[in-house]
Design a protein around this motif. Structure first.
Motif, PDB file in Angstrom:
ATOM      1  N   TYR A 270       0.888  -1.042   0.095  1.00 17.50           N
ATOM      2  CA  TYR A 270       0.090  -0.043  -0.027  1.00 17.50           C
ATOM      3  C   TYR A 270       0.836   1.255  -0.048  1.00 17.50           C
ATOM      4  O   TYR A 270       1.184   1.855   0.900  1.00 17.50           O
ATOM      5  N   PRO A 271       1.349   1.790  -1.277  1.00 14.57           N
ATOM      6  CA  PRO A 271       2.167   2.724  -1.287  1.00 14.57           C
ATOM      7  C   PRO A 271       1.601   4.331  -0.712  1.00 14.57           C
ATOM      8  O   PRO A 271       2.576   4.909  -0.372  1.00 14.57           O
ATOM      9  N   SER A 272       0.535   4.384  -0.402  1.00 13.74           N
ATOM     10  CA  SER A 272      -0.134   5.610  -0.130  1.00 13.74           C
ATOM     11  C   SER A 272      -1.129   5.288   0.968  1.00 13.74           C
ATOM     12  O   SER A 272      -1.910   4.193   0.883  1.00 13.74           O
ATOM     13  N   PHE A 273      -1.757   6.546   1.514  1.00 13.30           N
ATOM     14  CA  PHE A 273      -3.085   6.190   2.553  1.00 13.30           C
ATOM     15  C   PHE A 273      -4.195   5.919   1.563  1.00 13.30           C
ATOM     16  O   PHE A 273      -4.976   5.153   2.053  1.00 13.30           O
ATOM     17  N   ARG A 274      -4.093   6.477   0.444  1.00 11.85           N
ATOM     18  CA  ARG A 274      -5.314   5.885  -0.469  1.00 11.85           C
ATOM     19  C   ARG A 274      -5.341   4.551  -0.558  1.00 11.85           C
ATOM     20  O   ARG A 274      -6.672   4.017  -0.467  1.00 11.85           O
ATOM     21  N   GLU A 275      -4.512   3.965  -1.149  1.00 11.24           N
ATOM     22  CA  GLU A 275      -4.547   2.278  -1.270  1.00 11.24           C
ATOM     23  C   GLU A 275      -5.173   1.540   0.111  1.00 11.24           C
ATOM     24  O   GLU A 275      -5.673   0.849   0.123  1.00 11.24           O
ATOM     25  N   GLY A 276      -4.368   1.960   1.037  1.00 13.44           N
ATOM     26  CA  GLY A 276      -4.396   1.281   2.386  1.00 13.44           C
ATOM     27  C   GLY A 276      -5.831   1.426   3.200  1.00 13.44           C
ATOM     28  O   GLY A 276      -6.458   0.654   3.191  1.00 13.44           O
TER      29      GLY A 276
END
Length: 285
Positions: A270-276
């Motif tokens: 999850y490279p950023s908070f968006r994906e996570g």
């Protein structure tokens, strides 16, 4: 190559996720915690209390290739942190010595709280540790215990962990809390699966003979201003109301870099908070 063995001391949320990932790769995993019935399938339970200097009765008697120290303080005060991170680690090192066990490496799970920077500056493993609170100071003390042991040690400084069961910010956003936009308050985070994944990656890298540094920061690719995160979550969850006189507060503001871990070959799922956060809200993790 025979299956490697690892003892995870403090096999709770992150430790349990790590254990599951390693078991999938055929590692022999021992999990030390008070309630071993909560360990993932296939993990050999070691019932024990890190706060007690007496060695657990079912401590592994054979060689241990690796040890991961991954605990969470049960009391959030100075005494609680000292007991969990400093004294607990000292106990584990003593138990290893009692059994004549010399692991190839110790991973000590630390925290980015050792960095007290507040001006939004970038922070990496070489940045000054200017911890202001007791949590950061005691983490540094525990880190030194690891480094001073007879075992090659790497500290893994995790940033704000989020994931299923760690949804404080989501709760705040749902309640309509706001956040200061100017100056921006930068926050750093890592999904719980990626925190465990980084630990697994470092263990495997060491097993393959790759030289490890004595410190890594565990963080995703995208430190972001908290206002940006809150704004995105509001839009994603369809929150339209604002709470009166209620805001998300943070003491620090810094941007942590994962360049060292990525240079070794690690990539967060999850490279950023968006994906996570999307994965959490859609029930995909």
């Amino acid at each position: 190559m025979s299956a490697p063995s690892v003892l995870i001391a403090g096999c709770g949320d992150i430790g349990g996720r790590l254990a599951s990932q390693l078991r999938a790769e055929q590692w022999q995993v021992y999990g030390l915690r008070r309630t071993v019935s909560q360990l993932p399938a296939g993990v050999v339970g070691v019932a024990g209390d890190l706060f007690n200097e007496q060695c657990p009765a079912d401590w592994p008697t054979g060689p241990l290739d690796y040890v991961v120290y991954s605990v969470a303080a049960t009391e959030h005060d100075e005494a609680g942190y000292r007991a969990a991170y400093v004294q607990g680690l000292q106990h584990v090192l003593s138990w290893l010595k009692q059994h004549g066990q010399q692991p190839k490496r110790l991973l000590f799970v630390s925290s980015s709280s050792v960095y007290g920077q507040k001006g939004g500056e970038w922070v990496d493993e070489s940045s000054p540790t200017v911890a202001g609170g007791y949590s950061g100071r005691l983490m540094l003390e525990a880190e030194q215990v690891a480094l001073d042991s007879s075992i090659p040690a790497s500290r893994v400084r995790l940033t704000g962990i989020y994931g299923p069961g760690r949804e404080w910010l989501l709760s705040q956003v749902r309640q309509g809390y706001s956040v200061v936009e100017d100056p921006p308050l930068y926050a750093n985070r890592i999904h719980a699966d990626d925190a465990a994944g980084l630990l697994a990656f470092l263990l495997e890298a060491d097993r393959q003979g790759k030289p490890l540094e004595d410190c890594y920061i565990g963080v995703d690719d995208t430190p972001a201003a908290l206002a940006e995160v809150v704004g995105w979550l509001r839009d994603y969850m369809g929150v339209t109301q604002w709470a009166e006189n209620a805001s998300v507060r943070r003491a620090g503001s810094k941007r942590c870099s994962n360049a060292r871990a990525k240079a070794l070959g690690w990539t967060p799922r999850y490279p950023s908070f968006r994906e996570g956060y999307a994965a959490i809200l859609e029930g995909r993790c």
